[in-house]
Design a protein around this motif. Structure first.
Motif, PDB file in Angstrom:
ATOM      1  N   UNK A 172       0.843  -1.141   0.134  1.00  0.00           N
ATOM      2  CA  UNK A 172      -0.028   0.172   0.092  1.00  0.00           C
ATOM      3  C   UNK A 172       0.709   1.210   0.088  1.00  0.00           C
ATOM      4  N   UNK A 173       1.949   1.207   0.678  1.00  0.00           N
ATOM      5  CA  UNK A 173       2.779   2.271   0.995  1.00  0.00           C
ATOM      6  C   UNK A 173       3.586   2.690  -0.463  1.00  0.00           C
ATOM      7  N   UNK A 174       3.842   1.630  -1.037  1.00  0.00           N
ATOM      8  CA  UNK A 174       4.556   1.782  -2.426  1.00  0.00           C
ATOM      9  C   UNK A 174       3.354   1.558  -3.889  1.00  0.00           C
ATOM     10  N   UNK A 175       2.364   1.835  -3.418  1.00  0.00           N
ATOM     11  CA  UNK A 175       1.180   1.818  -4.294  1.00  0.00           C
ATOM     12  C   UNK A 175       1.469   0.654  -5.295  1.00  0.00           C
ATOM     13  N   UNK A 176       1.794  -0.300  -4.716  1.00  0.00           N
ATOM     14  CA  UNK A 176       2.032  -1.616  -5.737  1.00  0.00           C
ATOM     15  C   UNK A 176       0.673  -2.199  -6.079  1.00  0.00           C
ATOM     16  N   UNK A 177       0.366  -2.653  -7.160  1.00  0.00           N
ATOM     17  CA  UNK A 177      -0.917  -3.006  -7.649  1.00  0.00           C
ATOM     18  C   UNK A 177      -0.569  -4.427  -8.234  1.00  0.00           C
ATOM     19  N   UNK A 178      -1.712  -5.247  -7.700  1.00  0.00           N
ATOM     20  CA  UNK A 178      -1.376  -6.750  -8.007  1.00  0.00           C
ATOM     21  C   UNK A 178      -2.760  -7.351  -8.361  1.00  0.00           C
ATOM     22  N   UNK A 179      -2.733  -8.537  -9.313  1.00  0.00           N
ATOM     23  CA  UNK A 179      -4.145  -8.763  -9.739  1.00  0.00           C
ATOM     24  C   UNK A 179      -4.753  -9.417  -8.161  1.00  0.00           C
ATOM     25  N   UNK A 180      -5.902  -9.544  -8.188  1.00  0.00           N
ATOM     26  CA  UNK A 180      -6.712 -10.056  -7.230  1.00  0.00           C
ATOM     27  C   UNK A 180      -6.131 -11.528  -6.558  1.00  0.00           C
ATOM     28  N   UNK A 181      -5.962 -12.335  -7.868  1.00  0.00           N
ATOM     29  CA  UNK A 181      -5.532 -13.651  -7.817  1.00  0.00           C
ATOM     30  C   UNK A 181      -4.397 -13.856  -6.983  1.00  0.00           C
ATOM     31  N   UNK A 182      -3.383 -12.636  -6.730  1.00  0.00           N
ATOM     32  CA  UNK A 182      -2.301 -12.785  -5.945  1.00  0.00           C
ATOM     33  C   UNK A 182      -2.357 -12.045  -4.597  1.00  0.00           C
ATOM     34  N   UNK A 183      -3.603 -11.170  -4.498  1.00  0.00           N
ATOM     35  CA  UNK A 183      -3.714 -10.427  -3.113  1.00  0.00           C
ATOM     36  C   UNK A 183      -4.455 -11.353  -2.163  1.00  0.00           C
ATOM     37  N   UNK A 184      -5.536 -12.097  -2.845  1.00  0.00           N
ATOM     38  CA  UNK A 184      -6.104 -12.987  -2.041  1.00  0.00           C
ATOM     39  C   UNK A 184      -5.393 -13.837  -0.911  1.00  0.00           C
ATOM     40  N   UNK A 185      -4.107 -14.504  -1.510  1.00  0.00           N
ATOM     41  CA  UNK A 185      -3.590 -15.443  -0.513  1.00  0.00           C
ATOM     42  C   UNK A 185      -2.896 -14.840   0.636  1.00  0.00           C
ATOM     43  N   UNK A 214     -10.106 -21.301  11.831  1.00  0.00           N
ATOM     44  CA  UNK A 214      -9.705 -19.828  11.461  1.00  0.00           C
ATOM     45  C   UNK A 214      -9.747 -19.649  10.005  1.00  0.00           C
ATOM     46  N   UNK A 215      -9.575 -20.728   9.199  1.00  0.00           N
ATOM     47  CA  UNK A 215      -9.464 -20.904   7.932  1.00  0.00           C
ATOM     48  C   UNK A 215     -11.005 -20.658   7.241  1.00  0.00           C
ATOM     49  N   UNK A 216     -11.971 -21.538   8.017  1.00  0.00           N
ATOM     50  CA  UNK A 216     -13.135 -21.404   7.419  1.00  0.00           C
ATOM     51  C   UNK A 216     -13.641 -20.072   7.052  1.00  0.00           C
ATOM     52  N   UNK A 217     -13.559 -19.130   8.248  1.00  0.00           N
ATOM     53  CA  UNK A 217     -14.234 -17.788   8.103  1.00  0.00           C
ATOM     54  C   UNK A 217     -13.788 -16.848   6.971  1.00  0.00           C
ATOM     55  N   UNK A 218     -12.463 -16.876   6.730  1.00  0.00           N
ATOM     56  CA  UNK A 218     -12.112 -16.123   5.619  1.00  0.00           C
ATOM     57  C   UNK A 218     -12.524 -16.702   4.368  1.00  0.00           C
ATOM     58  N   UNK A 219     -12.807 -17.845   4.157  1.00  0.00           N
ATOM     59  CA  UNK A 219     -13.189 -18.400   2.955  1.00  0.00           C
ATOM     60  C   UNK A 219     -14.671 -18.224   2.653  1.00  0.00           C
ATOM     61  N   UNK A 220     -15.628 -17.949   4.026  1.00  0.00           N
ATOM     62  CA  UNK A 220     -16.894 -17.525   3.816  1.00  0.00           C
ATOM     63  C   UNK A 220     -16.683 -16.028   3.593  1.00  0.00           C
ATOM     64  N   UNK A 221     -15.854 -15.316   4.130  1.00  0.00           N
ATOM     65  CA  UNK A 221     -15.799 -13.731   4.154  1.00  0.00           C
ATOM     66  C   UNK A 221     -15.448 -13.490   2.515  1.00  0.00           C
ATOM     67  N   UNK A 222     -14.628 -14.055   2.046  1.00  0.00           N
ATOM     68  CA  UNK A 222     -14.401 -13.634   0.561  1.00  0.00           C
ATOM     69  C   UNK A 222     -15.172 -14.364  -0.590  1.00  0.00           C
ATOM     70  N   UNK A 223     -16.326 -15.182   0.086  1.00  0.00           N
ATOM     71  CA  UNK A 223     -17.094 -15.677  -0.885  1.00  0.00           C
ATOM     72  C   UNK A 223     -18.448 -14.932  -0.857  1.00  0.00           C
ATOM     73  N   UNK A 224     -18.905 -14.237  -0.023  1.00  0.00           N
ATOM     74  CA  UNK A 224     -20.005 -13.397   0.219  1.00  0.00           C
ATOM     75  C   UNK A 224     -19.806 -12.156  -0.488  1.00  0.00           C
ATOM     76  N   UNK A 225     -20.943 -11.619  -0.880  1.00  0.00           N
ATOM     77  CA  UNK A 225     -20.941 -10.191  -1.426  1.00  0.00           C
ATOM     78  C   UNK A 225     -20.757 -10.146  -2.957  1.00  0.00           C
ATOM     79  N   UNK A 226     -20.713  -8.996  -3.429  1.00  0.00           N
ATOM     80  CA  UNK A 226     -20.699  -8.857  -4.863  1.00  0.00           C
ATOM     81  C   UNK A 226     -19.360  -7.967  -5.531  1.00  0.00           C
ATOM     82  N   UNK A 227     -18.513  -8.418  -6.338  1.00  0.00           N
ATOM     83  CA  UNK A 227     -17.451  -7.930  -6.642  1.00  0.00           C
ATOM     84  C   UNK A 227     -17.671  -6.997  -7.952  1.00  0.00           C
TER      85      UNK A 227
END
Length: 290
Positions: free
Chosen positions: A84-97, A150-163
């Protein structure tokens, strides 16, 4: 007209220079702090691995697991901060992990604290015949269970909502922020509810174990010194939980800072990150470890 244009260009140049200097200062504060943290964690893990007694004790195995979890949490957090400080932009597929590891390890910490408090309870009330899952050779079952929850909730978190349909997961570069990956208000509500649930359950568990151990001390059925140490340990877990809960104070601190200062939004965000996320995560394992 020419003078006005020169003044405007000079103002833009100064603002850009000030922002660059601010970013450099923030990075120079965070990186050494993080390196010291990793050095201390490495020393404690080395001590743990070098002594057979620690390897055969559930309490220290859980502590080593907490060290690894906090190291992963801070590593992913610092990487996201640098992007964020360097304003580095990545594809979402690399950000999600990165976001996934950061979220899962954050949720895992209170669960580990609750488990460590319960381990002290088991050690006091069942010193000779602890339940099989709490023995040092089977404690990995509990560790795997904690990690799975702990891993279950992030999976649900990233699955709900609209992109945003204009953002392609594989190619569109974005800043690695949760609000950018999934800006849905439903996600924010879900995350807040899960966090409150996690910390409330852990607080109840720690309170329960402390009260039960306190009552055991008064009965004096066991060695008073060992029971007293268990009480102090549970209190220390409660303090660690309070340190973790500082991460949820940022709305209050942000409001107070806005009311009393003229800081820029990015400076307020950095202050909250450094004081209420980075430092508590740094202090919690070190206080308990040393």
């Amino acid at each position: 007209m020419s003078n006005m244009q020169n003044l405007t260009e000079l103002s833009i140049t100064n603002n850009t220079s000030n922002k660059s200097l601010s970013v450099i200062i923030k990075v120079c504060v965070v990186i050494p702090f993080f390196c010291v943290f990793l050095f201390c964690i490495a020393i404690m893990l080395h001590i743990f691995a070098s002594h057979r007694h620690y390897l055969d004790t559930s309490r220290y195995i859980l502590f080593a697991y907490m060290l690894v979890n906090d190291a992963l949490q801070l590593l992913s957090s610092v990487l996201l901060f640098l992007f964020v400080m360097g304003q580095v932009r990545l594809a979402i597929v690399y950000c999600i992990p990165l976001l996934f590891i950061s979220t899962a390890t954050f949720q895992n910490t209170p669960l580990i604290l609750a488990t460590m408090a319960l381990e002290r309870y088991i050690a006091i009330f069942y010193p000779l015949r602890p339940p099989p899952a709490w023995r040092s050779d089977r404690i990995w079952i509990i560790i795997v269970s904690l990690w799975s929850i702990s891993c279950l909730f992030p999976i649900i978190d990233f699955s709900i909502g609209e992109r945003d349909p204009s953002i392609d997961v594989l190619s569109t570069p974005v800043l690695c922020k949760t609000i950018v990956v999934n800006p849905s208000p439903l996600q924010t509500l879900f995350k807040a509810a899960v966090s409150v649930l996690f910390f409330a359950v852990v607080a109840v568990v720690i309170l329960f174990t402390y009260v039960r151990i306190l009552l055991e001390t008064r009965k004096l059925r066991q060695d008073r010194l060992s029971v007293g140490k268990a009480m102090h340990t549970v209190l220390l877990h409660a303090f660690q939980l309070l340190l973790c809960m500082l991460a949820f104070t940022h709305p209050i601190t942000e409001t107070l800072i806005v009311l009393h200062t003229k800081w820029q939004p990015e400076d307020i965000a950095f202050f909250n990150y450094f004081c209420f996320i980075l430092i508590p995560r740094f202090l919690s394992p070190l206080i308990y470890g040393f």
